[in-house]
Write a protein that holds these residues in place. Structure first.
Motif, mmCIF file in Angstrom:
data_model
loop_
_atom_site.group_PDB
_atom_site.id
_atom_site.type_symbol
_atom_site.label_atom_id
_atom_site.label_comp_id
_atom_site.label_asym_id
_atom_site.label_seq_id
_atom_site.Cartn_x
_atom_site.Cartn_y
_atom_site.Cartn_z
ATOM 1 N N CYS A 69 1.569 11.427 4.457
ATOM 2 C CA CYS A 69 0.552 10.391 4.281
ATOM 3 C C CYS A 69 0.588 9.432 5.474
ATOM 4 O O CYS A 69 1.619 9.287 6.134
ATOM 5 C CB CYS A 69 0.783 9.610 2.988
ATOM 6 N N ASP A 70 -0.529 8.783 5.726
ATOM 7 C CA ASP A 70 -0.656 7.920 6.889
ATOM 8 C C ASP A 70 -1.609 6.777 6.553
ATOM 9 O O ASP A 70 -2.756 7.021 6.168
ATOM 10 C CB ASP A 70 -1.200 8.739 8.075
ATOM 11 N N PHE B 230 1.212 10.664 -4.151
ATOM 12 C CA PHE B 230 0.677 11.361 -2.979
ATOM 13 C C PHE B 230 1.757 11.742 -1.974
ATOM 14 O O PHE B 230 1.656 12.773 -1.307
ATOM 15 C CB PHE B 230 -0.416 10.516 -2.326
ATOM 16 N N LEU B 231 2.810 10.945 -1.879
ATOM 17 C CA LEU B 231 3.905 11.290 -0.962
ATOM 18 C C LEU B 231 4.651 12.536 -1.414
ATOM 19 O O LEU B 231 5.332 13.179 -0.621
ATOM 20 C CB LEU B 231 4.881 10.119 -0.832
ATOM 21 N N HIS C 165 0.843 -1.202 0.000
ATOM 22 C CA HIS C 165 0.000 0.000 0.000
ATOM 23 C C HIS C 165 0.875 1.248 0.000
ATOM 24 O O HIS C 165 0.606 2.202 -0.746
ATOM 25 C CB HIS C 165 -0.934 -0.013 1.207
ATOM 26 N N TRP C 166 1.939 1.250 0.794
ATOM 27 C CA TRP C 166 2.856 2.396 0.792
ATOM 28 C C TRP C 166 3.468 2.585 -0.597
ATOM 29 O O TRP C 166 3.646 3.720 -1.058
ATOM 30 C CB TRP C 166 3.958 2.216 1.824
ATOM 31 N N GLN C 167 3.765 1.490 -1.278
ATOM 32 C CA GLN C 167 4.332 1.580 -2.617
ATOM 33 C C GLN C 167 3.332 2.208 -3.575
ATOM 34 O O GLN C 167 3.693 3.045 -4.422
ATOM 35 C CB GLN C 167 4.735 0.186 -3.109
ATOM 36 N N ALA C 168 2.058 1.840 -3.437
ATOM 37 C CA ALA C 168 1.022 2.426 -4.294
ATOM 38 C C ALA C 168 0.874 3.920 -4.031
ATOM 39 O O ALA C 168 0.740 4.719 -4.965
ATOM 40 C CB ALA C 168 -0.311 1.714 -4.067
ATOM 41 N N ILE C 169 0.902 4.295 -2.765
ATOM 42 C CA ILE C 169 0.796 5.709 -2.398
ATOM 43 C C ILE C 169 1.945 6.502 -3.013
ATOM 44 O O ILE C 169 1.753 7.597 -3.561
ATOM 45 C CB ILE C 169 0.780 5.863 -0.864
#
Length: 296
Positions: free
Chosen positions: A95-96, A89-90, A80-84
């Motif tokens: 982001c959280d 978005f980063l 999910h962090w990779q998608a963000i």
């Protein structure tokens, strides 16, 4: 009940987004969470980071999300962090992933299915207020995705999503799909989860914006969504999530756009308006509204 105001602009731009937020005259205080859908990898209809950047920055906001209940590329926290990151978005704001370190139960009074509580990401306790910033579109399960879906399924943790999808029968993501035979119960459970979130933050600490563009029949959680068949409409905003989603629904149903049919059929087939109706029954807002255009 007094009619709620829904603000509208045809200007789908960063400036239009800031202006419509300002029209709400709702000062979101303290640490502000901006709840969006970060989008399933492969999809492309999620809100453009550059579109939302000025508003998120104006609020000194943190973009928040939770992991999915289906086993896609946002089920696992690292993926999910990779998608963000890949979706940009980063690059625009902090982001959280709110359920990265667990979940909490928040109280729910009333309702028929969720047994007194909603399950949300534990990081919700880090925020004083929340902007529910939604891409309004169709949805393969809920019929449509707007403020109410973003506030219910979107704020729920991975297990909380299972809790809602199974209308209070299981919090196991692998078991919840055994409970897809009662569409009304699912939609009512989404409304109940909304009530829990509103009770948690209090209405004065919430605001709602729906961006009605890229009007696919599929959600941003779909990695291969169908292309939109009707034109973009604009941006809608309200302090009443019931009125906001009712208004967006009405705009599509009553549109003269010849491309609306598949989206209308999707909303009818999945009983989409039932979530709005149940949210109204739970006291979250009014289905009666007045549109106030800020372009005039």
């Amino acid at each position: 009940m007094k009619k709620s105001i829904v603000y509208f602009t045809k200007d789908i731009s960063s400036d239009g987004l800031v202006r419509i937020y300002e029209a709400l005259n709702q000062d979101l205080k303290g640490k502000v969470a901006v709840k969006i859908s970060t989008g399933e990898p492969g999809g492309h209809n999620f809100l453009n980071p550059q579109l939302i950047k000025p508003l998120v920055n104006k609020l000194h906001g943190t973009i928040v999300e939770c992991c999915t209940a289906y086993r896609g590329n946002r089920f696992d926290v690292n993926n999910h962090w990779q998608a963000i990151k890949e979706h940009g978005f980063l690059d625009i704001a902090p982001c959280d992933i709110m359920d990265e370190e667990g979940e909490i139960k928040i109280s729910l009074q009333g309702g028929k299915h969720l047994k007194g509580y909603d399950i949300v990401g534990s990081h919700i306790s880090n925020y004083d207020s929340m902007l529910i910033l939604s891409h309004f579109k169709g949805h393969q399960m809920a019929g449509m995705g707007g403020a109410l879906k973003n506030m219910s399924i979107g704020v729920a943790s991975r297990n909380g999503k299972a809790w809602i999808h199974s209308w209070g029968n299981t919090a196991d993501p692998d078991e919840c799909w055994d409970y897809t035979d009662n569409q009304e119960a699912f939609l009512e459970s989404m409304a109940e989860a909304c009530k829990a979130v509103v009770t948690y933050f209090k209405p004065e600490n919430l605001a709602y914006i729906n961006v009605a563009n890229r009007l696919s029949i599929d959600c941003d959680c779909n990695s291969h969504p169908k292309e939109p068949e009707m034109a973009d409409i604009g941006i809608f905003a309200s302090l009443d999530p019931v009125a906001l989603d009712q208004c967006c629904y009405d705009q599509i149903i009553n549109s003269s756009d010849s491309g609306k049919k598949t989206l209308v059929d999707r909303m009818y087939d999945r009983l989409a308006i039932h979530t709005v109706d149940e949210a109204c029954n739970l006291g979250l807002g009014s289905r009666d509204y007045i549109i106030q255009c800020i372009d005039e």
